[in-house]
Structures are given as C-alpha cells and as structure tokens.
Design a protein around this motif. Structure first.
Motif, PDB file in Angstrom:
ATOM      1  N   HIS A  33       3.949  63.529  48.867  1.00 44.25           N
ATOM      2  CA  HIS A  33       4.301  62.763  50.838  1.00 44.25           C
ATOM      3  C   HIS A  33       4.868  60.956  50.565  1.00 44.25           C
ATOM      4  N   ARG A  34       4.548  60.678  49.113  1.00 47.85           N
ATOM      5  CA  ARG A  34       4.712  58.930  49.479  1.00 47.85           C
ATOM      6  C   ARG A  34       6.350  58.932  49.504  1.00 47.85           C
ATOM      7  N   VAL A  35       7.329  59.838  49.858  1.00 50.38           N
ATOM      8  CA  VAL A  35       8.653  59.791  49.290  1.00 50.38           C
ATOM      9  C   VAL A  35       9.559  60.336  50.871  1.00 50.38           C
ATOM     10  N   VAL A  36      10.037  59.317  51.874  1.00 50.89           N
ATOM     11  CA  VAL A  36      10.187  58.988  52.958  1.00 50.89           C
ATOM     12  C   VAL A  36      12.358  58.728  53.849  1.00 50.89           C
ATOM     13  N   GLY A  37      12.780  58.961  54.076  1.00 46.48           N
ATOM     14  CA  GLY A  37      13.711  58.875  54.482  1.00 46.48           C
ATOM     15  C   GLY A  37      14.249  57.029  54.354  1.00 46.48           C
ATOM     16  N   ALA A  38      15.838  57.216  53.984  1.00 44.44           N
ATOM     17  CA  ALA A  38      15.930  55.819  54.163  1.00 44.44           C
ATOM     18  C   ALA A  38      15.883  54.771  55.201  1.00 44.44           C
TER      19      ALA A  38
END
Length: 177
Positions: free
Chosen positions: A135-140
């Motif tokens: 959940h800590r990964v987001v789009g650029a």
C-alpha cells in the motif's frame, strides 16, 4: 497444509494463512481467489503464530509501528520475491513509486532501466498485504492506483500511518459512450 484465521480490522475482514511456522498470506475480504494461489488445502485451525500476527495487526491499527517478530514466507518467482523484499524496506509512513523500485532493481542488476509495469505486476501479486506494505507504493504522478484491496483501503492504510495525503490523487477513469 495451510491454516487460516480471520481477523476483523478497520479496513474490513482479513484472512491470515500460515504453514504452521511462517505467515504465507494476509488477504482482504473479497480479494480474488486467494485460496487458489495456495498449493495446499487450507484448514481453519488455531496455530500459535496467529497470536503474534493478530497482536502485530492490533498494534498497527492502533497507529503504532510494530516490529515483525514472526517469519514471512511469500511464494513467488525470483523477480516477485525481489520486489517484495524492496517493499519491506519502505519505512512506515512513507511512500515510493513503482519507478523507484524498478530503478533500484535495475541498478542492482547492472541495467540502465526496468519496467515500472513489471514491478507493478509483482506488487499487485503480493500475498502478504499490509505486513509486506504494498500500500506504500504509488504512481509516479502521485496517483493512488494498483492496490488489490481497493483504493479506499489503500487510503485508510496510508492515513493510519499518518502519510501526508495532500499530494496524492485517485485518478478517475471514464469510458466514452
């Protein structure tokens, strides 16, 4: 054989799976066919490791930064395992992009670049949600996309960790008639 236990959380019911010694899965309710991803029969039966995991989850959802004192054993390809190890390095309350992880792996492999989409596929197949913090990964561009538990849950988990949400957005998808 795999064993499972349910856990009621602020983001809905979760299912925890173990082989008796290691956590093999942490799944959101209604997450696509999680049991089909396991190679064994799954039986609802108490295992001592469940106590450690539920304590960890209680602490996490109370806004604390609990230490993992149980072993994790996700199953996947070497590439997926590499990506999941990178997820575990993301500090509590912080985010990284798919591209950040892709660049880390490319550098380690002596490559100039790697596909962020390939990383996204590996992140999306993470079998141990929350503890391995996909959940800590987001789009650029700061978009909150690509979470198997749903964007609403991703937002709740990031809020639980007191992440500053002001720079993120949920992209709207429209279809033309």
């Amino acid at each position: 054989m795999q064993f499972k236990r349910s856990y009621k959380s602020p983001v809905g019911n979760l299912t925890i799976t173990t082989d008796g010694e290691n956590i093999t899965g942490l799944w959101f309710e209604n997450q696509q066919n999680y049991e089909t991803l396991l190679n064994d029969t799954v039986k609802e039966q108490y295992q001592p490791i469940f106590d450690k995991v539920t304590h960890w989850l209680d602490e996490y959802f109370s806004g604390n930064k609990p230490t993992i004192n149980f072993s994790l054993k996700p199953t996947g390809t070497d590439f997926r395992m590499n990506v999941w190890s990178k997820l575990r390095e993301i500090p509590y309350g912080e985010t990284v992009t798919y591209g950040d992880i892709a660049q880390q792996i490319a550098t380690e492999r002596g490559q100039s670049k790697m596909s962020a989409q390939a990383v996204g596929g590996a992140v999306g197949s993470n079998p141990i949600s929350i503890i391995i913090p996909c959940h800590r990964v987001v789009g650029a561009n700061g978009s909150l996309t690509g979470f198997g538990g749903g964007i609403d849950r991703k937002i709740k988990l990031l809020n639980n960790e007191k992440v500053d949400m002001s720079s993120f957005y949920v992209p709207s998808y429209s279809t033309k008639p």
